[in-house]
Design an enzyme around this catalytic site. Sequence first.
Site, short mmCIF file in Angstrom:
data_model
loop_
_atom_site.label_atom_id
_atom_site.label_comp_id
_atom_site.label_asym_id
_atom_site.label_seq_id
_atom_site.Cartn_x
_atom_site.Cartn_y
_atom_site.Cartn_z
N HIS A 114 -9.44 1.09 4.83
CA HIS A 114 -8.16 1.32 5.53
C HIS A 114 -8.38 2.26 6.71
CE1 HIS A 114 -4.08 2.53 6.44
NE2 HIS A 114 -3.71 1.42 5.83
N GLU A 128 -5.01 -4.77 10.70
CA GLU A 128 -4.02 -3.71 10.90
C GLU A 128 -4.35 -2.93 12.18
OE1 GLU A 128 -2.11 -2.65 6.82
OE2 GLU A 128 -3.77 -1.29 7.19
N GLU A 170 -6.78 4.68 7.80
CA GLU A 170 -6.58 6.11 7.53
C GLU A 170 -7.83 6.70 6.86
OE1 GLU A 170 -2.88 5.51 5.49
OE2 GLU A 170 -1.97 4.96 7.40
N GLY A 184 2.75 2.59 10.79
CA GLY A 184 3.66 3.70 10.60
C GLY A 184 4.35 4.15 11.88
N SER A 240 3.76 -1.76 10.36
CA SER A 240 5.21 -1.76 10.58
C SER A 240 5.87 -3.10 10.22
CB SER A 240 5.55 -1.37 12.03
OG SER A 240 5.09 -0.04 12.29
N ASN A 293 0.87 -1.18 0.00
CA ASN A 293 0.00 0.00 0.00
C ASN A 293 0.91 1.23 0.00
OD1 ASN A 293 -1.80 2.05 0.46
ND2 ASN A 293 -2.37 1.39 2.53
N TRP A 294 0.99 1.87 -1.14
CA TRP A 294 1.91 3.01 -1.26
C TRP A 294 1.37 4.26 -0.58
CZ3 TRP A 294 4.06 3.18 -7.00
CH2 TRP A 294 4.67 1.96 -7.28
N LYS A 295 0.09 4.23 -0.22
CA LYS A 295 -0.56 5.41 0.39
C LYS A 295 -0.36 6.62 -0.53
CE LYS A 295 -0.10 3.19 4.82
NZ LYS A 295 -0.03 3.31 6.27
#
Length: 252
Positions: A94, A166, A96, A172, A213, A9-11
């Site tokens: 996700h 997650e 976020e 992160g 992570s 997942n490159w975000k």
Amino acid sequence: MRKPFVAGNWKMNKTVAEARELVFNLNKQLSEVAGVEKVLCPPFPSLVAVSGLLEGTDIGLGAQNMHWEEKGAFTGEVSPGMVKEFCGYVILGHSERRAYFGETDESVNRKLIAAQKIGLTPIVCVGETLEQYESNRTSEVVARQTSLGLKDIDPAFASRIVVAYEPVWAIGTGKASTADNANAVVKDIIRPELARLFGNETAQAIRVLYGGSVTAANAAEYFAQPDIDGALVGGASLKVDEFVAITKAAAK
Ligand code: 13P
């Protein structure tokens, strides 16, 4: 037997030019890793370019989100059909998106039903926040996200869904969950919920990933766990050597 699955997942990272460079550098080494389903999830603007670069490889392409409606007056949104033009996969729910963009279990479910309708393989994310973790609410939160997010799904489609556990406190932060803890959440909370929704056989067929992570240094610990079938990788998926090493660890 569940086939191992690793997605990057490159975000919100990489311009199109940077995305091309990263995929150009990843392609050969990643293609050589057999026995793992591999997926890259760049931002929307790079999907066209990356899909061209991945043509003829066994590396899949995914979007990081989509809307549930087919088309219309939804400024700034991307439809399932637009994603399907280039992708086989889509990340849904996700943390976020839940935290910053108002995503709820209900909107995740609508998007999941849209993915089912159009035939995209969804990677559905669940996980508790630090506050929920510290107040011992992991079980309640993860069970709710799973049961509401995946409700009204055809059991025949369900085996194709990939779930990513997650824990938000591990994303992160460099504070990865222990492998034992992650496995326990998958085994004792997520799979029983999947079994309630779709029956035990389907629950055993659904791949469940760990995310938060994950690095080349710790990936093997997760993959050694019986209920963890792969990883959803954020930061480390932007580094060629790291992502290739994680994918190789999943193949073992
Ligand atoms: P990190 O690997 O950067 O912690 O991100 C995990 C994640 O959110 C993947 O979706």
